[in-house]
Enzyme design. Structure first.
Site, PDB file in Angstrom:
ATOM      1  N   LYS A  22      -4.023   9.481  13.060  1.00 17.68           N
ATOM      2  CA  LYS A  22      -3.516  10.289  11.937  1.00 17.68           C
ATOM      3  C   LYS A  22      -3.920   9.640  10.621  1.00 17.68           C
ATOM      4  O   LYS A  22      -4.453  10.297   9.727  1.00 17.68           O
ATOM      5  CB  LYS A  22      -1.998  10.376  12.003  1.00 17.68           C
ATOM      6  CG  LYS A  22      -1.337  10.922  10.743  1.00 17.68           C
ATOM      7  CD  LYS A  22       0.167  11.013  10.834  1.00 17.68           C
ATOM      8  CE  LYS A  22       0.872   9.765  10.420  1.00 17.68           C
ATOM      9  NZ  LYS A  22       1.000   9.508   8.976  1.00 17.68           N
ATOM     10  N   ASN A  23      -3.695   8.347  10.501  1.00 15.14           N
ATOM     11  CA  ASN A  23      -3.899   7.693   9.205  1.00 15.14           C
ATOM     12  C   ASN A  23      -5.358   7.440   8.872  1.00 15.14           C
ATOM     13  O   ASN A  23      -5.670   7.029   7.754  1.00 15.14           O
ATOM     14  CB  ASN A  23      -3.071   6.402   9.133  1.00 15.14           C
ATOM     15  CG  ASN A  23      -1.584   6.726   9.030  1.00 15.14           C
ATOM     16  OD1 ASN A  23      -1.207   7.876   8.825  1.00 15.14           O
ATOM     17  ND2 ASN A  23      -0.754   5.723   9.197  1.00 15.14           N
ATOM     18  N   ARG A  93       3.229  13.443   2.181  1.00 15.61           N
ATOM     19  CA  ARG A  93       2.972  12.616   0.990  1.00 15.61           C
ATOM     20  C   ARG A  93       1.495  12.269   0.845  1.00 15.61           C
ATOM     21  O   ARG A  93       1.005  12.014  -0.238  1.00 15.61           O
ATOM     22  CB  ARG A  93       3.772  11.324   1.074  1.00 15.61           C
ATOM     23  CG  ARG A  93       5.251  11.469   1.170  1.00 15.61           C
ATOM     24  CD  ARG A  93       5.863  10.112   1.040  1.00 15.61           C
ATOM     25  NE  ARG A  93       5.441   9.522  -0.198  1.00 15.61           N
ATOM     26  CZ  ARG A  93       4.382   8.740  -0.356  1.00 15.61           C
ATOM     27  NH1 ARG A  93       3.602   8.494   0.684  1.00 15.61           N
ATOM     28  NH2 ARG A  93       4.073   8.243  -1.529  1.00 15.61           N
ATOM     29  N   CYS A 117      10.510   9.488   0.493  1.00 14.31           N
ATOM     30  CA  CYS A 117      10.776   9.993   1.851  1.00 14.31           C
ATOM     31  C   CYS A 117      11.865   9.094   2.423  1.00 14.31           C
ATOM     32  O   CYS A 117      12.381   8.205   1.737  1.00 14.31           O
ATOM     33  CB  CYS A 117       9.508   9.952   2.697  1.00 14.31           C
ATOM     34  SG  CYS A 117       9.028   8.296   3.168  1.00 14.31           S
ATOM     35  N   ARG A 122       8.401   5.356  -2.405  1.00 16.73           N
ATOM     36  CA  ARG A 122       6.972   5.646  -2.224  1.00 16.73           C
ATOM     37  C   ARG A 122       6.286   6.049  -3.558  1.00 16.73           C
ATOM     38  O   ARG A 122       5.668   7.095  -3.668  1.00 16.73           O
ATOM     39  CB  ARG A 122       6.764   6.739  -1.180  1.00 16.73           C
ATOM     40  CG  ARG A 122       7.504   6.593   0.124  1.00 16.73           C
ATOM     41  CD  ARG A 122       6.992   5.527   1.053  1.00 16.73           C
ATOM     42  NE  ARG A 122       5.647   5.711   1.534  1.00 16.73           N
ATOM     43  CZ  ARG A 122       5.316   6.363   2.650  1.00 16.73           C
ATOM     44  NH1 ARG A 122       6.246   6.921   3.355  1.00 16.73           N
ATOM     45  NH2 ARG A 122       4.067   6.474   3.031  1.00 16.73           N
ATOM     46  N   PRO A 123       6.405   5.247  -4.598  1.00 15.84           N
ATOM     47  CA  PRO A 123       5.742   5.608  -5.861  1.00 15.84           C
ATOM     48  C   PRO A 123       4.217   5.562  -5.726  1.00 15.84           C
ATOM     49  O   PRO A 123       3.693   4.990  -4.753  1.00 15.84           O
ATOM     50  CB  PRO A 123       6.226   4.529  -6.823  1.00 15.84           C
ATOM     51  CG  PRO A 123       6.576   3.378  -5.960  1.00 15.84           C
ATOM     52  CD  PRO A 123       7.075   3.952  -4.667  1.00 15.84           C
ATOM     53  N   ASP A 308       4.462   0.099  10.641  1.00 12.18           N
ATOM     54  CA  ASP A 308       4.586   1.297  11.488  1.00 12.18           C
ATOM     55  C   ASP A 308       4.894   0.948  12.934  1.00 12.18           C
ATOM     56  O   ASP A 308       5.105   1.838  13.748  1.00 12.18           O
ATOM     57  CB  ASP A 308       3.285   2.121  11.440  1.00 12.18           C
ATOM     58  CG  ASP A 308       3.044   2.694  10.052  1.00 12.18           C
ATOM     59  OD1 ASP A 308       1.933   3.170   9.803  1.00 12.18           O
ATOM     60  OD2 ASP A 308       3.959   2.623   9.219  1.00 12.18           O
ATOM     61  N   ARG A 400       4.579  15.085  13.771  1.00 16.61           N
ATOM     62  CA  ARG A 400       3.707  14.865  12.601  1.00 16.61           C
ATOM     63  C   ARG A 400       2.636  13.831  12.926  1.00 16.61           C
ATOM     64  O   ARG A 400       1.566  13.836  12.363  1.00 16.61           O
ATOM     65  CB  ARG A 400       4.541  14.359  11.413  1.00 16.61           C
ATOM     66  CG  ARG A 400       5.374  15.398  10.727  1.00 16.61           C
ATOM     67  CD  ARG A 400       5.861  14.873   9.400  1.00 16.61           C
ATOM     68  NE  ARG A 400       4.743  14.294   8.655  1.00 16.61           N
ATOM     69  CZ  ARG A 400       4.896  13.367   7.702  1.00 16.61           C
ATOM     70  NH1 ARG A 400       6.093  12.924   7.392  1.00 16.61           N
ATOM     71  NH2 ARG A 400       3.859  12.900   7.055  1.00 16.61           N
TER      72      ARG A 400
HETATM   73  C1  EPZ Z   1       0.194   4.260   4.384  1.00 15.35           C
HETATM   74  O1  EPZ Z   1       1.137   4.794   3.474  1.00 15.35           O
HETATM   75  C2  EPZ Z   1       0.453   4.931   5.725  1.00 15.35           C
HETATM   76  N1  EPZ Z   1       0.245   6.372   5.584  1.00 15.35           N
HETATM   77  C3  EPZ Z   1       1.876   4.635   6.183  1.00 15.35           C
HETATM   78  O2  EPZ Z   1       2.052   5.222   7.461  1.00 15.35           O
HETATM   79  C4  EPZ Z   1       2.041   3.122   6.310  1.00 15.35           C
HETATM   80  O3  EPZ Z   1       3.363   2.831   6.702  1.00 15.35           O
HETATM   81  C5  EPZ Z   1       1.716   2.473   4.954  1.00 15.35           C
HETATM   82  O4  EPZ Z   1       0.388   2.841   4.535  1.00 15.35           O
HETATM   83  C6  EPZ Z   1       1.778   0.952   5.032  1.00 15.35           C
HETATM   84  O5  EPZ Z   1       0.893   0.493   6.001  1.00 15.35           O
HETATM   85  C7  EPZ Z   1      -1.023   6.847   5.590  1.00 15.35           C
HETATM   86  O6  EPZ Z   1      -1.980   6.098   5.722  1.00 15.35           O
HETATM   87  C8  EPZ Z   1      -1.170   8.337   5.467  1.00 15.35           C
HETATM   88  P1  EPZ Z   1       1.218   1.977   0.723  1.00 15.35           P
HETATM   89  P2  EPZ Z   1       0.967   4.520   1.892  1.00 15.35           P
HETATM   90  O7  EPZ Z   1       0.681   2.624  -0.514  1.00 15.35           O
HETATM   91  O8  EPZ Z   1      -0.457   4.376   1.555  1.00 15.35           O
HETATM   92  C9  EPZ Z   1       4.317   0.410  -2.558  1.00 15.35           C
HETATM   93  C10 EPZ Z   1       3.152   6.398   9.140  1.00 15.35           C
HETATM   94  O9  EPZ Z   1       4.194   6.180   9.743  1.00 15.35           O
HETATM   95  N2  EPZ Z   1       3.496   1.177  -3.508  1.00 15.35           N
HETATM   96  O10 EPZ Z   1       0.337   1.037   1.473  1.00 15.35           O
HETATM   97  O11 EPZ Z   1       1.772   5.550   1.187  1.00 15.35           O
HETATM   98  C11 EPZ Z   1       5.016   1.326  -1.560  1.00 15.35           C
HETATM   99  O12 EPZ Z   1       6.247   1.792  -2.088  1.00 15.35           O
HETATM  100  C12 EPZ Z   1       3.082   6.205   7.645  1.00 15.35           C
HETATM  101  O13 EPZ Z   1       2.067   6.761   9.666  1.00 15.35           O
HETATM  102  C13 EPZ Z   1       3.861   1.205  -4.862  1.00 15.35           C
HETATM  103  O14 EPZ Z   1       4.858   0.608  -5.246  1.00 15.35           O
HETATM  104  O15 EPZ Z   1       1.684   3.117   1.740  1.00 15.35           O
HETATM  105  C14 EPZ Z   1       5.206   0.426  -0.371  1.00 15.35           C
HETATM  106  O16 EPZ Z   1       6.355  -0.370  -0.579  1.00 15.35           O
HETATM  107  C15 EPZ Z   1       4.428   5.827   7.073  1.00 15.35           C
HETATM  108  N3  EPZ Z   1       3.089   1.915  -5.730  1.00 15.35           N
HETATM  109  C16 EPZ Z   1       3.966  -0.480  -0.393  1.00 15.35           C
HETATM  110  O17 EPZ Z   1       3.459  -0.399  -1.737  1.00 15.35           O
HETATM  111  C17 EPZ Z   1       1.953   2.574  -5.321  1.00 15.35           C
HETATM  112  O18 EPZ Z   1       1.272   3.193  -6.168  1.00 15.35           O
HETATM  113  C18 EPZ Z   1       2.863  -0.064   0.571  1.00 15.35           C
HETATM  114  O19 EPZ Z   1       2.621   1.312   0.367  1.00 15.35           O
HETATM  115  C19 EPZ Z   1       1.604   2.552  -3.946  1.00 15.35           C
HETATM  116  C20 EPZ Z   1       2.386   1.824  -3.066  1.00 15.35           C
END
Ligand code: EPZ
Length: 425
Positions: A22-23, A93, A117, A122-123, A308, A400
């Site tokens: 998926k990712n 998202r 979520c 998730r900013p 995850d 999903r």
């Molecule tokens: C990706 O989400 C994955 N989704 C998530 O998988 C996964 O848990 C996550 O990476 C971490 O590995 C997809 O790839 C579609 P991040 P993403 O930006 O990119 C903070 C699943 O179960 N952050 O790496 O949205 C954020 O809040 C899903 O398949 C900011 O603060 O995650 C988090 O604490 C769930 N500002 C951390 O960074 C930003 O602009 C990591 O988030 C971006 C992120």
């Protein structure tokens, strides 16, 4: 809405094949927006998030075709709109991944803010700050991000304050069409980032450092891929099957996976005593163990232990002898499965981002509710090894991100049925 009814305890036996990731599929399908010709994909998993992604692209004018049986998708990205509407992005998202390609190719975009979520706020501030450094004017108004290129996109040196997977993916896509060199510092190292980078390299973009935390990319002209892009196997589904075999003390063969992406997961499950043999680069054999030992774990960005996989590992730590701990360092609220597991007999306490798990326990069947994708998987795993009947409601969360999870479980001998959930309004 559906629910799953599981009769436990049960053992699994046989071989399970891992579906496409998926990712990896989501950024790769959004990446088709960068091109001006048809882009084809194979091994696309049959998931709600793919449905949503293709719906979002169609809402902007793209023509898509999805053969769900064959797992093939084609996208003709001739758009008549650069708006990724709230109705689509609120369902998924990862719709934020439209932002980079739209700005890169059309110079502008209006993308709904993804919103939070269950697992956290998730900013997307890191995405927006990086876009501004590349010469994009960004306004946030009315729940939407409005991005406007002020002239040709310029390469820049960008530093992510925290590792962000989709932030890295968005910036790889936008930098591909920018003039000059872009450097991403503290970039994500996840395999899905590498898969996206390789598609861009095959399309003519020079990229160095994929898989490291410093990626250097020289923007240029993109050539539409001539051969279909194959979605790589899902590393989290692979880890979930390891966790399922361990929780039910089953022997299980896992095929069509990418073993080299499983280093941290193999280390974690071997540490608690799960015997796992590497049969080949694409096959694992999980063995049966009499008991498991407690351990201390922490989620980290790849190549560390994936957030995850946290909920799935937690189920196994409930079965281990002694006191275990898991520190969740990526998301601020990713223990929603704990309350539900407690209702099944788990002895887990949480303080901030630290969960303390006392074992071994025998899970008891109970009605439980899924809250997010990986939490729903952990509730299914607990239901498999619980004594009695477990009903997991709101399993659209599961659908999903896992292709035919209950069908695969039934094929492995589990007693699990999917029924409409009439109890929910
Ligand atoms: C990706 O989400 C994955 N989704 C998530 O998988 C996964 O848990 C996550 O990476 C971490 O590995 C997809 O790839 C579609 P991040 P993403 O930006 O990119 C903070 C699943 O179960 N952050 O790496 O949205 C954020 O809040 C899903 O398949 C900011 O603060 O995650 C988090 O604490 C769930 N500002 C951390 O960074 C930003 O602009 C990591 O988030 C971006 C992120």
């Amino acid at each position: 809405m559906d629910k799953l009814i599981l009769h436990g305890p049960t053992q699994l036996s046989g071989t399970v094949a891992v579906s496409g990731s998926k990712n990896a599929a989501l950024p790769l399908i959004f990446c088709s927006l960068l091109f001006d010709g048809e882009v084809n994909f194979t091994n696309v998993p049959r998931l709600w998030d793919i449905e949503t992604t293709l719906g979002l692209l169609e809402s902007m004018g793209a023509k898509t075709h999805w053969n769900k049986e064959l797992g093939t998708v084609s996208v003709v990205p001739k758009l008549n709109s650069v708006v990724a509407a709230y109705d689509w992005v609120r369902k998924m998202r990862a719709g934020i991944l439209a932002l980079g390609p739209l700005v890169a190719r059309y110079g502008e975009a209006r993308v709904s803010l993804p919103g939070g979520c269950a697992i956290g706020a998730r900013p997307v501030n890191f995405h927006l700050q990086a876009l501004e450094k590349m010469g994009v004017k960004v306004f946030v108004e009315g729940g939407y991000i409005r991005a406007q290129r002020l002239g040709p996109l310029k390469g820049a040196v960008l530093h992510f304050p925290q590792v962000t997977v989709t932030g890295t993916e968005n910036l790889l896509m936008i930098a591909s069409l920018a003039e000059g060199t872009t450097v991403l510092e503290n970039a994500a190292r996840e395999p899905e980032v590498i898969a996206l980078g390789r598609v861009l390299q095959d399309a003519g973009i020079s990229i160095e450092g994929l898989g490291t935390s410093r990626i250097t990319l020289v923007g240029g002209k993109l050539v539409t891929p001539k051969v279909p892009i194959r979605i790589p196997p899902d590393r989290i589904e692979t880890g979930t099957w390891i966790a399922a075999a361990a929780a039910t003390k089953s022997e299980l063969r896992i095929v069509d996976c990418d073993v080299e992406e499983q280093t941290a997961v193999l280390a974690a499950f071997r540490r608690i005593g799960v015997p796992i043999q590497v049969v080949s680069a694409t096959e694992l054999a999980v063995g049966r163990a009499q008991s498991y030992e407690a351990g201390e774990f922490q989620t980290e960005p790849y190549p560390g232990l994936a957030t995850d996989m946290q909920a799935q590992l937690m189920v196994n730590l409930c079965l281990a002898n002694g006191v275990s701990r898991i520190r969740e360092t990526i998301f601020e609220n990713r223990f929603l499965h704990v309350a539900e597991l407690r209702r099944m007999g788990a002895r887990i306490s949480t303080r901030g981002n630290l969960a303390t798990i006392k074992g071994p326990i025998q899970f008891q069947g109970a009605p439980v509710m899924a809250s997010d994708l990986r939490a729903s998987a952990s509730l299914v795993l607990a239901g498999l090894c619980a004594k009695g009947v477990t009903e997991v409601s709101r399993i659209y969360h599961l659908d999903r991100g896992y292709q035919k999870f209950d069908a695969k479980l039934r094929a492995l001998g589990a007693q699990v049925e999917r029924v409409p959930d009439s109890s929910l309004g």
